[in-house]
Scaffold this active site. Structure first.
Site, PDB file in Angstrom:
ATOM      1  N   ARG A  77       0.838  -1.187  -0.194  1.00  0.00           N
ATOM      2  CA  ARG A  77       0.074  -0.049   0.082  1.00  0.00           C
ATOM      3  C   ARG A  77       0.910   1.225  -0.119  1.00  0.00           C
ATOM      4  O   ARG A  77       2.070   1.237   0.467  1.00  0.00           O
ATOM      5  CB  ARG A  77      -0.823  -0.001   1.188  1.00  0.00           C
ATOM      6  CG  ARG A  77      -0.142  -0.070   2.618  1.00  0.00           C
ATOM      7  CD  ARG A  77      -0.887   0.364   3.829  1.00  0.00           C
ATOM      8  NE  ARG A  77      -0.012   0.484   4.971  1.00  0.00           N
ATOM      9  CZ  ARG A  77       0.864   1.280   5.251  1.00  0.00           C
ATOM     10  NH1 ARG A  77       1.036   2.153   4.515  1.00  0.00           N
ATOM     11  NH2 ARG A  77       1.493   0.977   6.414  1.00  0.00           N
ATOM     12  N   GLY A  78       0.138   2.330  -0.219  1.00  0.00           N
ATOM     13  CA  GLY A  78       1.023   3.700  -0.287  1.00  0.00           C
ATOM     14  C   GLY A  78       1.020   4.020   1.293  1.00  0.00           C
ATOM     15  O   GLY A  78       0.560   3.760   2.203  1.00  0.00           O
ATOM     16  N   THR A  82       2.560   2.334   9.894  1.00  0.00           N
ATOM     17  CA  THR A  82       1.418   2.394  10.574  1.00  0.00           C
ATOM     18  C   THR A  82       1.242   1.011  11.626  1.00  0.00           C
ATOM     19  O   THR A  82       1.829   0.329  11.378  1.00  0.00           O
ATOM     20  CB  THR A  82       0.081   2.617   9.793  1.00  0.00           C
ATOM     21  OG1 THR A  82      -0.933   3.001  10.617  1.00  0.00           O
ATOM     22  CG2 THR A  82      -0.238   1.178   9.123  1.00  0.00           C
ATOM     23  N   HIS A  84      -1.682  -1.590  13.471  1.00  0.00           N
ATOM     24  CA  HIS A  84      -2.849  -2.098  13.638  1.00  0.00           C
ATOM     25  C   HIS A  84      -3.021  -3.020  15.012  1.00  0.00           C
ATOM     26  O   HIS A  84      -1.992  -3.690  15.335  1.00  0.00           O
ATOM     27  CB  HIS A  84      -3.005  -2.962  12.378  1.00  0.00           C
ATOM     28  CG  HIS A  84      -3.073  -2.113  11.100  1.00  0.00           C
ATOM     29  ND1 HIS A  84      -3.990  -1.221  10.902  1.00  0.00           N
ATOM     30  CD2 HIS A  84      -2.528  -2.338   9.672  1.00  0.00           C
ATOM     31  CE1 HIS A  84      -3.885  -0.582   9.740  1.00  0.00           C
ATOM     32  NE2 HIS A  84      -3.059  -1.556   9.006  1.00  0.00           N
ATOM     33  N   SER A 167      -8.169   2.666   8.502  1.00  0.00           N
ATOM     34  CA  SER A 167      -8.171   2.215   9.951  1.00  0.00           C
ATOM     35  C   SER A 167      -8.574   3.508  10.786  1.00  0.00           C
ATOM     36  O   SER A 167      -8.150   4.279  10.625  1.00  0.00           O
ATOM     37  CB  SER A 167      -6.772   1.733  10.396  1.00  0.00           C
ATOM     38  OG  SER A 167      -5.722   2.702  10.085  1.00  0.00           O
ATOM     39  N   CYS A 183       3.036   7.186  10.316  1.00  0.00           N
ATOM     40  CA  CYS A 183       2.884   7.853   8.919  1.00  0.00           C
ATOM     41  C   CYS A 183       3.932   9.132   8.593  1.00  0.00           C
ATOM     42  O   CYS A 183       3.716  10.056   8.014  1.00  0.00           O
ATOM     43  CB  CYS A 183       1.409   8.569   8.979  1.00  0.00           C
ATOM     44  SG  CYS A 183       0.094   7.281   8.794  1.00  0.00           S
TER      45      CYS A 183
END
Length: 225
Positions: A77-78, A82, A84, A167, A183
């Site tokens: 993904r870009g 991050t 989770h 998210s 990020c």
């Protein structure tokens, strides 16, 4: 971002328990291929992951502050690093933009609008920023310019079919974010609905997400996960 007239509704799936990251990516890869081939309907998949970090295509290794804390997955993904984990609602969004609008900026803006509308249902003012992706809330009690991130966005597109997604922090352990620079943004923090004093459950968030999604992307029908 509404679909073409006559398109079938988006399948809305919610998984119980925690779903491993590699398992989720494999399932997304298969579904995206089926959507692109015209063999499956579009899908939004809501789930929770066990604690983990993911690195997007723009990730800076220096932003992985504690590399041994949780498993780290390199993601297609870009975006950057991050987190989770439990208490965070992840929504993997698999939509066919060739049947909607073939504009990635418009798609990201629609995801931001979806999150902002969802937060508004809980009387939380989410805001977008031109210089950073995601949804932010002002925290004047921390300082005049203070703001925290409450939702992240990271997408990938293949043959105009999207995957990965968003998210939203409902009630995660916010200390888990300290193992990365989320990020790549160092000057702001991270928050959640519960951290903001909103005692909300995951099913309530899911219902709000679906209602806001349908306003922006069109009908969604629940199906078994």
């Amino acid at each position: 971002m509404l679909p073409q007239a006559g398109a079938p509704p988006v399948e809305w799936r919610i998984s119980d328990g925690y779903v491993g990251y590699e398992e989720a990516v494999a399932a997304m890869e298969a579904r995206v291929a089926a959507i692109a081939a015209g063999e499956a309907a579009e899908c939004v998949w809501l789930l929770e992951h066990p604690p983990l970090y993911t690195a997007g295509t723009s990730a800076n290794d220096a932003d992985l502050v504690e590399p041994g804390r949780f498993p780290v997955f390199r993601s297609g993904r870009g975006g950057q690093f991050t987190y989770h984990g439990p208490g965070q609602r992840v929504a993997y969004v698999m939509l066919d933009l060739s049947r909607r609008t073939q504009d990635l900026r418009a798609f990201v803006a629609a995801l931001e609008a979806w999150l902002i509308a969802t937060l508004d249902g809980f009387n939380v003012r989410g805001e977008r920023r031109e210089d950073r992706v995601g949804v932010w809330v002002r925290r004047p009690e921390k300082g005049a310019a203070a703001e925290d991130k409450i939702a992240a966005i990271g997408i990938r597109v293949r043959r105009w079919v999207t995957f990965h997604g968003i998210s939203l922090n409902v009630e995660p352990d916010l200390s888990h974010f300290s193992g990365i620079v989320p990020c790549g943004v160092r000057q702001h923090g991270v928050t959640s609905l519960v951290d903001l004093g909103i005692p909300v459950t995951m099913p309530e968030v899911d219902a709000a997400l679906r209602a806001s999604f349908e306003d922006i992307f069109g009908p969604a029908v629940p199906v078994p996960a």
